[in-house]
Scaffold this active site. Structure first.
Site, PDB file in Angstrom:
ATOM      1  N   ASP A 164      23.071 -46.256 -99.135  1.00  0.00           N
ATOM      2  CA  ASP A 164      21.724 -45.964 -98.628  1.00  0.00           C
ATOM      3  C   ASP A 164      20.840 -45.448 -99.771  1.00  0.00           C
ATOM      4  OD1 ASP A 164      23.331 -43.616 -98.736  1.00  0.00           O
ATOM      5  OD2 ASP A 164      21.864 -42.534 -97.544  1.00  0.00           O
ATOM      6  N   HIS A 505      29.841 -51.533 -99.031  1.00  0.00           N
ATOM      7  CA  HIS A 505      28.679 -51.279 -98.180  1.00  0.00           C
ATOM      8  C   HIS A 505      27.553 -50.787 -99.082  1.00  0.00           C
ATOM      9  CE1 HIS A 505      26.400 -50.131 -94.620  1.00  0.00           C
ATOM     10  NE2 HIS A 505      26.089 -49.020 -95.267  1.00  0.00           N
ATOM     11  N   ASP A 555      37.601 -55.052 -96.926  1.00  0.00           N
ATOM     12  CA  ASP A 555      36.609 -55.294 -97.976  1.00  0.00           C
ATOM     13  C   ASP A 555      35.421 -56.012 -97.346  1.00  0.00           C
ATOM     14  OD1 ASP A 555      35.314 -55.523-100.354  1.00  0.00           O
ATOM     15  OD2 ASP A 555      36.548 -57.177-101.104  1.00  0.00           O
ATOM     16  N   GLU A 564      32.253 -47.932 -98.120  1.00  0.00           N
ATOM     17  CA  GLU A 564      31.031 -47.536 -98.803  1.00  0.00           C
ATOM     18  C   GLU A 564      31.414 -47.035-100.195  1.00  0.00           C
ATOM     19  OE1 GLU A 564      28.233 -45.317 -96.459  1.00  0.00           O
ATOM     20  OE2 GLU A 564      26.687 -45.487 -98.005  1.00  0.00           O
TER      21      GLU A 564
END
Ligand code: 9MR
Length: 597
Positions: A164, A505, A555, A564
């Protein structure tokens, strides 16, 4: 399924362990073959271990005594074979640089240039330049109304936390501290400076300052910018540890505290390269945890930069003092605002953060008041555990164990002894672990790979303090697990090994969702198996209940609970891989180590 082992091979003279899953109860003979197929070593595996973590019956094959070098070796046992592998020096030469470069590539507010990032694929325009925001205000999910603050802050720079685009003081703190500690450890123990100026691929290379410090400063500058201006009074829920309807807000003097995070108002879609993020950026209310992270890191900054950049050092020290005072004035402000769009990093116990900050300020200034605070803390004499973003006492202990002249010798020796005792406990856990990793439990938490890396860091320090080889072997056990010696037969580090993680991620390294976007650069570590909270994402939810703990991993870019990546996970990878790449100390230096303990 091949015999499981590190997929990058082994160092001559280093420990060499492999794992053979096989239900046979008795030890199994093994042979090491050279590239011509001729046996160069042989022996028997250990006895069968029924291993709950992997859900397998496994045999440990230890071929550490094999002295041949070269490539194309194959290990054979019980009808299984390994992939061909190398026994060669310099295996860890590139990993520290790749792992550090991940931080460069995670920088906010600056373009990422191909020449530093290792290729055109990873270049991108600046994201969040500038990263200026107002405070979050209005009604949250529990109906509480937050008052905002009377200013905006320019919180540019820093590293994006993870997949993020949030930037969080809690977590930014431990990540940058870990990089800076790597520098301080070398300095304090007289080891070669890691990442001297010009050694890394960075815009600042060649500026006369070690590249590791240049990278870390990008984050420190961001953290300093998150400090609440003097004279600021805010209405916050004092002493509340969880959100609930009907919070009571009290006016406090928030001067010198730090905002918890700057982040998006809503979660952006996957993928969203940082330069395409159109969400409103928001400053979250200050928290005691963020404030103590700032105090600790700014104090560490003040002593490291004292002779490198006196003005920056003074700025850091002033910020650290003000932050610490602000946290003492406001010791119970938790990050509980119930808004979406970013991670929580909430913590209901700040006693360890108080200890950490006091330790850093004491190491920097030697002032008695900080010394009194740290001695009064229950963490001063507590057993050592691996650090994590929520549990930071060990960071203070590491600083004090390394600081050359702050604690009286008996106190420092006791602290070092507790670090060595922790390393001994971890080695004890190895004996109960099928894959011989320093973790015997079956609860694999979110970021379990970093739990292991942080344990490896403490084992490395135990080696530094005692010179005893078994701790070094424990560090290798962690790296070997991450590089393929696991029941998934996967390397959790991108770009390393035969079957590396490739779909983290991440909103930019998102090739699997958009072929125009790049795969991850090399040197990025996956969070790792999560057997505890995997239901958080759809991939994990489908796996939950059907995976042995070490197998709870995929994965898959959507698998944020397992795959992540994050700055607080890559930082100990930099630390540990740098430590492994370091030339071993001379015998003379080893004897000196016995004395410093
Ligand atoms: O590392 C964090 C882990 O300990 C928590 O269990 C998890 C859920 O709250 O959050 C992790 O941190 C994430 C953060 O909140 C937002 N950025 C990504 C982080 C890594 O997944």
């Amino acid at each position: 399924m091949p015999i499981r082992m590190s997929q990058i091979g082994f160092l001559p003279g280093g420990p060499k362990r492999a794992i053979l899953p096989d239900p046979a109860p008795a030890p199994i003979p093994w042979r090491l073959l050279d590239r011509a197929g001729a046996p160069v070593a042989s022996g028997m595996s250990g006895p069968a271990i029924d291993d709950a973590a992997s859900g397998e019956t496994v045999h440990v094959i230890d071929f550490s005594t094999a002295s041949a070098t070269g490539d194309g070796f194959v290990l054979e046992a019980g009808g299984a074979r390994s992939r061909p592998f190398a026994i060669a020096p310099n295996l860890f030469g590139r990993l520290p640089f790749d792992a550090l470069n991940i931080f460069y590539q995670s920088r906010a507010s600056t373009p990422i240039e191909a020449r530093y990032a290792g290729g055109d694929a990873w270049a991108r325009p600046a994201g969040h330049a500038p990263d200026r925001a107002a405070c979050i205000s209005g009604r949250d999910a529990d109906g509480n109304v937050w008052g905002g603050c009377p200013y905006t802050l320019d919180a540019s720079r820093g590293w994006y936390d993870a997949g993020d685009h949030g930037k969080y003081l809690v977590n930014g703190g431990i990540a940058v501290w870990t990089l800076l500690n790597l520098w301080e450890r070398a300095h304090s123990l007289g080891r070669p400076a890691p990442f001297p100026d010009g050694s890394a691929r960075l815009p600042e290379a060649g500026n006369g300052v070690d590249d590791l410090l240049d990278e870390a400063r990008w984050e420190v500058e961001f953290m300093l910018a998150m400090q609440v201006p003097a004279g600021t009074h805010l209405r916050l829920p004092v002493g509340e540890t969880r959100s609930r309807p009907g919070l009571r807000f009290t006016e406090i003097d928030a001067s010198g505290m730090a905002h918890h995070k700057i982040a998006d108002a809503r979660w952006t879609a996957l993928p969203t390269p940082p330069q395409d993020d159109r969400e409103t950026r928001l400053l979250y209310p200050p928290s005691t945890g963020a404030t103590l992270n700032l105090a600790a890191v700014a104090a560490q900054c003040a002593r490291i930069w004292r002779t490198i950049d006196a003005a920056f050092s003074a700025r850091c020290l002033d910020a650290a003092r003000r932050a610490y005072a602000a946290a003492k004035r406001n010791p119970e402000i938790h990050s509980i605002a119930a808004f979406t769009g970013s991670g929580g990093y909430g913590d209901d116990d700040f006693s360890d953060e108080f200890f950490w900050a006091a330790a850093e300020l004491y190491a920097t200034t030697g002032e008695p008041s900080y010394g009194e605070d740290l001695r009064a803390s229950r963490w001063f004499a507590a057993p050592i555990a691996e650090p994590e973003w929520r549990h930071t006492a060990t960071l203070g202990a590491m600083t004090l164990a390394l600081a050359p002249d702050r604690l009286p010798p008996p106190d420092r020796a006791a602290l070092r002894g507790r670090i060595v005792a922790a390393a001994d406990r971890f080695l004890g856990e190895e004996q109960q672990s099928g894959y011989r990793i320093p973790f015997a439990g079956t609860d694999y938490v979110w970021g379990s790979n970093a739990v292991l890396l942080n344990r490896a860091m403490l084992m490395a320090l135990a080696d530094d303090f005692t010179g005893e080889a078994r701790y070094r072997a424990g560090v290798f056990d962690v790296m070997d697990y991450l590089l393929g010696r696991n029941p998934l037969d996967r390397s959790f580090i991108s770009g390393y090994g035969a079957r590396p993680m490739a779909n983290p991620h991440h909103r930019f390294w998102a090739h699997s969702l958009d072929p125009r976007l790049p795969p991850p650069p090399p040197g990025l570590v996956s969070g790792g198996p999560n057997s505890v909270s995997l239901r958080a994402d759809a991939v994990g939810a489908a796996l939950a209940g059907h995976c042995a703990p070490q197998m709870c991993w995929r994965d898959d870019i959507r698998a944020f609970s397992m795959n992540e990546v994050a700055i607080n996970w890559n930082a100990p990878l930099v630390w540990v891989s740098t430590w492994l790449a370091e030339p071993p100390p001379t015998p003379l230096a080893s004897r000196a180590r016995q004395r410093i303990r």
